[in-house]
Design an enzyme around this catalytic site. Structure first.
Site, PDB file in Angstrom:
ATOM      1  N   GLY B 468       0.815  -1.204   0.000  1.00  0.00           N
ATOM      2  CA  GLY B 468       0.000   0.000   0.000  1.00  0.00           C
ATOM      3  C   GLY B 468       0.846   1.250   0.000  1.00  0.00           C
ATOM      4  O   GLY B 468       0.344   2.366   0.113  1.00  0.00           O
ATOM      5  N   THR B 469       2.154   1.049  -0.158  1.00  0.00           N
ATOM      6  CA  THR B 469       3.108   2.136  -0.014  1.00  0.00           C
ATOM      7  C   THR B 469       3.402   2.865  -1.314  1.00  0.00           C
ATOM      8  O   THR B 469       3.849   4.006  -1.291  1.00  0.00           O
ATOM      9  CB  THR B 469       4.425   1.556   0.515  1.00  0.00           C
ATOM     10  OG1 THR B 469       4.668   0.322  -0.183  1.00  0.00           O
ATOM     11  CG2 THR B 469       4.337   1.261   1.994  1.00  0.00           C
ATOM     12  N   ARG B 614      16.500  11.854  -1.294  1.00  0.00           N
ATOM     13  CA  ARG B 614      15.669  12.179  -2.453  1.00  0.00           C
ATOM     14  C   ARG B 614      14.282  11.566  -2.294  1.00  0.00           C
ATOM     15  O   ARG B 614      14.158  10.387  -1.948  1.00  0.00           O
ATOM     16  CB  ARG B 614      16.342  11.640  -3.721  1.00  0.00           C
ATOM     17  CG  ARG B 614      15.489  11.754  -4.963  1.00  0.00           C
ATOM     18  CD  ARG B 614      16.259  11.333  -6.190  1.00  0.00           C
ATOM     19  NE  ARG B 614      17.158  12.402  -6.618  1.00  0.00           N
ATOM     20  CZ  ARG B 614      18.299  12.203  -7.287  1.00  0.00           C
ATOM     21  NH1 ARG B 614      18.688  10.978  -7.572  1.00  0.00           N
ATOM     22  NH2 ARG B 614      19.035  13.226  -7.654  1.00  0.00           N
ATOM     23  N   ASN B 617       8.817   9.909  -5.130  1.00  0.00           N
ATOM     24  CA  ASN B 617       7.479  10.268  -5.607  1.00  0.00           C
ATOM     25  C   ASN B 617       6.804  11.063  -4.500  1.00  0.00           C
ATOM     26  O   ASN B 617       6.318  10.500  -3.524  1.00  0.00           O
ATOM     27  CB  ASN B 617       6.685   8.991  -5.921  1.00  0.00           C
ATOM     28  CG  ASN B 617       5.269   9.290  -6.416  1.00  0.00           C
ATOM     29  OD1 ASN B 617       4.795  10.441  -6.348  1.00  0.00           O
ATOM     30  ND2 ASN B 617       4.589   8.267  -6.902  1.00  0.00           N
ATOM     31  N   GLU B 691       8.286   5.350   7.963  1.00  0.00           N
ATOM     32  CA  GLU B 691       8.297   5.210   9.420  1.00  0.00           C
ATOM     33  C   GLU B 691       8.689   6.513  10.094  1.00  0.00           C
ATOM     34  O   GLU B 691       8.232   6.818  11.191  1.00  0.00           O
ATOM     35  CB  GLU B 691       9.232   4.063   9.805  1.00  0.00           C
ATOM     36  CG  GLU B 691       8.701   2.744   9.244  1.00  0.00           C
ATOM     37  CD  GLU B 691       9.442   1.516   9.692  1.00  0.00           C
ATOM     38  OE1 GLU B 691      10.617   1.648  10.114  1.00  0.00           O
ATOM     39  OE2 GLU B 691       8.873   0.418   9.621  1.00  0.00           O
TER      40      GLU B 691
END
Lengths: 316, 731
Positions: B468-469, B614, B617, B691
């Site tokens: 789901g990441t 970086r 997205n 996290e």
């Protein structure tokens, strides 16, 4: 889930008669609580009588200026009814404080009154529970009891009634209309409808086997400022730690009922004489004789503080 | 590809695709309900029978008798698996308790049987007919009681720098406070679920799992069979949060059930079993001591944490951040592990740092108040650019101070009244709080295979998972950037043990490592392409579906020919992580309102500023961070597995009674990513954020509640009962 047989009832009296004929029968309306309990085998009806087709979904004025709410009126519809919003604001607010939009669309007026406790030990079939299995004991006493009753409990059970709607109906002096298997009808004051657990926590209401709720009647509007304040750990979709339903008149007199503290909506009419003196005086009488656990002792000051806040709000 | 020197300029730096806010390429499948989750592979596995798990009714003891006759005779029942008929099972490396209990019982709801039937309803009904007699034994269930017997862990020795005791004793300003965090459960939407199919001596499992290779290895080991005969497929995962890192009951029992039933079997672990049957984030007791000069320079800092676990389990590493977050010449960090007979404690999102910062960052707030220094300024004064225990070891990138300062400015921190309980808005007490965020950047090798076909389509295969990441999307962006094609020319296939082994999803390492692995495979494919087309690979430019050198330009697809091109490689790391400390940083700012009468806390606004290398997205990264912030609000205000200390189990084991935030609890959330690249971390120059977004949120909420009310609560979650007796009098 155990296998069960199913029928659709054609009239309230027929439904009641059928329920008496079939041992272990249950009525089903919205099913938002019963189906969950059946899946967990906490409820194991051998027969379901579907009452959804009965003509019990109207909200109609009564001759004495009150409102008769059909047993099948959905919580969403009742909360949105303009007469309820105008004259019985505490009921509309209580309904909207309960469950979620999806559940309220299905849940009915009668079903809401009859929903079972959310005590976690009632839900865990590996644990003893006198409500689920009479005589097996109560795992909640001495266990995790943060949500549970602080007053009116017994050695057998400290569960609470989870409804918000019923707390508002209690403060409004509603009456529960029923039909019995022999076709006789009766009216049960809401004060007498839910029972304290005593030695028989599995018997939760005054209904006799087969008896079907057909309506809830509200007396003529009580006026005043009506408030329902539900206190909980998250902002929505949680059962009350405590809730306060209040009708406060301009002169400071009024009525108050509590949710989340007992096996039934909790109201002590005698305590209401102290309303003009404020929350502390009322709460002292409302919760006299309370026996909280270590986990839920906070509910006593919480009731007083919440009531104080409600009274302040009512004063405007 | 060995990564052992800092990255220089590479094709990723073009940032034509990488770094762009990109919709998830799996989004349409999810929103149309056509992404098949573990329990839904109906087409490849028709005719699956249904398994239903029976959990132990006791926490510790033995099964003395088990009667399955009634269940076996129930309608539709095909097979029943118990420890008696399952054959001799091994145990995987990564689970502490056995996954099929009996006769020994190690924790509540440990699986003791699987009932397999034609329909789910039949299996469920029959499971209720299984009769189990237990001999109950006393167990250790209460961490506060077991704490005194807790021992150091061999894997995590105490870290001592300088003379903590002496420095703390002589510090002019000091704090010594103890904090507790509760047991928590992952509460992901999709339950643990698997469908198993045997074909001869080979087994294929469709499952929901974060770490395909770990789980395939442990399944093979548990079944005493070669790993090559086990295939795991997990293309979509409906949330994991660390709860699906390992082989669990659903997978093992589906496999055993399918063997016994001689047909495919599917098992979804029932929701009421999840909290006690699977792993959870274990409770901690944490003592933090900080000594400082009157100017707010930390001279001594100690953090000790106690947690419990089953024998063979690990401690919650709640002191990790304290080794690195603040300067201070004299330091002590220590972990102590007690034996508890509760379900296994293990990783949950940001294990270690999440509960550790919940304590440390309240302590920092308390210390700032003692010093009379603004909490942001106090943290800034104690910044360090090197590992405090090894001053010759710098951080690869560390922009904590920038995060703190930017957050303060954007949030309007200067408007905070430092005097607690001084801002009122009607019935609400209003306060602001903040905390630093810190999470280490973990490096794991990761491989991928990349194919180019004659249509110019690039297909990436790796056993990386998307929980789901957004893994699908950032991997597609990586391949598109590297091969000079659009996202519409990239196909990504994930979560299959027949694909090259990736880093998997865990510890916020997935994004950086798995894309670095795809980078490595693409470098190799570029070389193949260049060679085929007759270019010098180092100088060829891959862009717009063409490969160009000087005036010569050829279509990428031409290199594929009819048979296509395939390249496989992975990233492996050298010792850069020894020379440099790699971590991610951030700052959380929170405004809360506390009902002055009832003590109910409602969060009004939240801001996170993150410096995490970086950002591949920004859209999916932001989603990760706002989700983590939401989880942090849950940890601060409501999440707690309620322990029955007599019977040793978590009582609120369903989603009705284990409360997590709902929409109404979550206000406006803002996320800012600092513009950062970290060439030490990988060729992607990225790190993790999933996290980091959780780390520190709990303490920021706690500190805001203190600012609002003047009530300091050191025991999470901060429910209203902990505030009530110290709130203002009501009329």
């Amino acid at each position: 889930m155990r296998t069960f047989t199913y029928e659709r009832a054609n009239s309230p009296a027929e439904a009641a008669a059928a329920a008496e004929r079939m041992p272990g029968a249950k009525f089903i309306a919205g099913g938002t609580n019963l189906l969950d309990l059946m899946k967990l085998e906490i409820e194991t009806p051998a027969h379901l009588i579907d009452v959804n087709g009965l003509d019990l979904d109207g909200v109609d004025p009564t001759p004495d200026g009150g409102l008769r709410i059909g047993a099948l009126v959905r919580n969403t519809d009742l909360a949105a009814d303009p007469r309820v919003r105008r004259d019985y604001g505490v009921l509309s607010r209580a309904l909207l404080a309960g469950a979620s939009g999806q559940l309220r669309n299905k849940a009915t007026t009668a079903g809401n009154l009859l929903q079972r406790t959310r005590c976690p030990y009632f839900y865990d079939t590996a644990q003893p529970c006198n409500k689920r299995q009479p005589g097996s004991g109560c795992a909640a006493i001495g266990g995790f009891s943060r949500q549970l009753a602080v007053i009116g409990g017994s050695e057998a059970c400290i569960a609470t009634h989870p409804s918000d709607m019923a707390v508002a109906m209690r403060v409004l002096d509603a009456t529960v209309e029923t039909v019995r298997p022999d076709g006789a009808t009766r009216s049960i004051p809401i004060a007498d409808f839910h029972r304290l657990p005593g030695d028989t926590p599995h018997i939760e209401t005054a209904l006799v086997p087969g008896e079907l709720i057909t309506a809830v009647t509200l007396p003529k509007p009580a006026g005043g400022t009506q408030v329902y304040r539900k206190v909980r750990d998250r902002a929505s979709y949680a059962f009350a730690l405590v809730s306060v339903a209040a009708v406060v008149q301009r002169d400071g007199s009024g009525r108050v009922a509590l949710g989340g503290v007992a096996h039934k909506p909790w109201r002590v009419e005698a305590a209401e004489a102290a309303m003009p003196q404020g929350a502390k005086a009322v709460t002292a009488q409302l919760l006299a004789g309370a026996k909280p656990t270590h986990d839920n002792a906070f509910k006593l000051p919480l009731v007083e503080r919440t009531l104080a806040s409600v009274l302040t709000e009512a004063k405007g | 590809m060995k990564f052992d020197t800092p990255a220089t300029t590479n094709p990723i730096d073009q940032l034509k695709v990488i770094g762009k806010a990109t919709d998830r390429i799996d989004g349409p499948l999810k929103t149309t309900g056509t992404a098949p989750y573990a329990y839904e592979h109906h087409d490849p596995v028709p005719n699956a029978a249904y398994g239903y798990v029976v959990g132990s009714a006791i926490a510790k003891g033995r099964i003395t008798a088990m009667d399955v006759a009634a269940a076996r005779g129930a309608p539709g029942v095909i097979a029943i698996v118990t420890a008696e008929n399952a054959g001799k099972l091994g145990k995987g490396k990564r689970n502490t308790a056995t996954l099929l209990g009996g006769p020994k019982i190690e924790h509540y709801h440990q699986a003791v049987a699987l009932v397999v039937a034609e329909t789910f309803e039949q299996a469920r009904a029959a499971a209720k007919l299984v009769r189990v007699d237990y001999a109950r034994e006393d167990g250790a269930f209460d961490l506060a009681v077991a704490k005194d017997g807790a021992k150091p862990s061999d894997d995590d020795p105490d870290l001592r720098v300088g003379d903590f005791d002496g420095a703390f004793a002589s510090a002019p300003v000091k704090l010594d406070a103890t904090y507790t965090t509760p047991d928590q459960t992952h509460a992901m939407m999709e339950p643990h679920a698997s469908i198993a199919v045997w074909n001869g001596d080979k087994v294929t499992v469709w499952t929901s799992n974060q770490m395909i290779d770990w789980t395939a290895s442990d399944l093979a080991q548990t079944l005493n069979m070669p790993k090559e005969k086990v295939r795991l497929i997990s293309p979509f995962v409906g949330g994991g949060f660390g709860g699906k890192l390992f082989l669990r009951t659903d997978t093992l029992l589906a496999v055993l059930g399918a063997r016994e039933a001689k047909r495919p079997v599917k098992v979804a672990l029932q929701r009421p079993l999840m909290a006690n049957n699977t792993t959870h984030r274990p409770a901690t007791i944490q003592r933090v001591r900080i000594g400082a000069t009157p100017e707010g320079i930390i001279t001594a800092i100690a953090h000790e944490s106690w947690s419990g676990n089953l024998p063979g389990g690990n401690p919650e590493t709640a002191v990790d951040q304290t080794k690195l977050l603040y300067a201070g010449a004299n330091r002590l960090t220590a972990l102590r592990l007690a034996h508890l007979d509760l379900p296994e404690g293990n990783a949950m999102r940001a294990p270690g740092e999440a509960p550790g910062l919940m304590a440390l960052e309240i302590a920092m707030d308390e210390m700032a108040e003692k010093l009379g220094i603004d909490p942001v300024e106090f943290r800034v004064r104690n910044d360090t650019q090197v590992d405090p225990a090894k001053p010759d070891r710098p951080f690869s990138q560390r922009q904590l101070v920038q995060c703190l300062r930017m957050g303060a400015e954007r949030f309007g921190w200067d408007k905070r009244n430092p005097k607690p309980a001084s801002v009122r808005d009607g019935r609400w007490l209003v306060g602001l709080g903040m905390a630093a965020a810190f999470r280490n950047n973990l490096l794991n090798k990761s491989a991928a295979r990349v194919r180019l076909d004659k249509r110019g389509v690039v297909t990436v295969e790796t056993d990386m998972t998307d929980i789901g990441t957004g893994s699908y999307t950032i991997i597609a962006q990586t391949a598109a950037e590297m091969m000079g094609v659009g996202l519409d020319k990239v196909v990504v296939r994930l979560g299959d043990s027949s694909f090259p082994v990736s880093a998997g999803s865990g510890g916020q390492w997935g994004a950086n490592n798995s894309t670095a692995g795809v980078y490595a495979a693409c470098v190799k494919l570029r070389e193949e392409v260049a060679r085929k087309l007759g270019f010098n690979s180092a100088d060829a430019v891959f862009a717009d579906g063409q490969v160009r050198l000087g005036n010569r330009s050829l279509p990428l697809a031409q290199a594929a020919g009819d048979s296509g091109l395939v390249a496989e490689d992975g990233i492996e790391y050298g010792d850069l992580s020894k020379k440099y400390q790699q971590s991610t940083f951030g700052a959380h700012y929170v405004e809360v309102a506390v009902d002055a009468a009832t003590g109910e806390t409602r969060v009004r606004r939240m801001l996170a500023v993150c410096a995490a290398g970086r950002i591949l997205n920004p859209k999916s990264a932001r989603s990760q961070v706002i989700g983590a912030m939401t989880m942090g609000v849950g940890a601060a205000l409501m999440e707690e597995l309620a322990l029955d200390k007599r019977n040793g189990f978590f009582v609120n084991h369903d989603l009705a009674s284990y409360e997590v935030p709902v929409h109404a609890d979550i206000p406006h959330q803002e996320v800012v990513f600092l513009d950062e690249t970290d060439p030490i971390s990988s060729p992607m120059k990225a790190k993790g954020v999933g996290e980091l977004g959780l780390c520190g949120v709990g303490a920021a909420v706690a500190n805001a509640i203190y600012n609002a009310t003047g009530v300091r609560v050191r025991d999470y979650p901060i429910t209203l009962d902990k505030l009530l007796d110290r709130l203002p009098e009501v009329a």
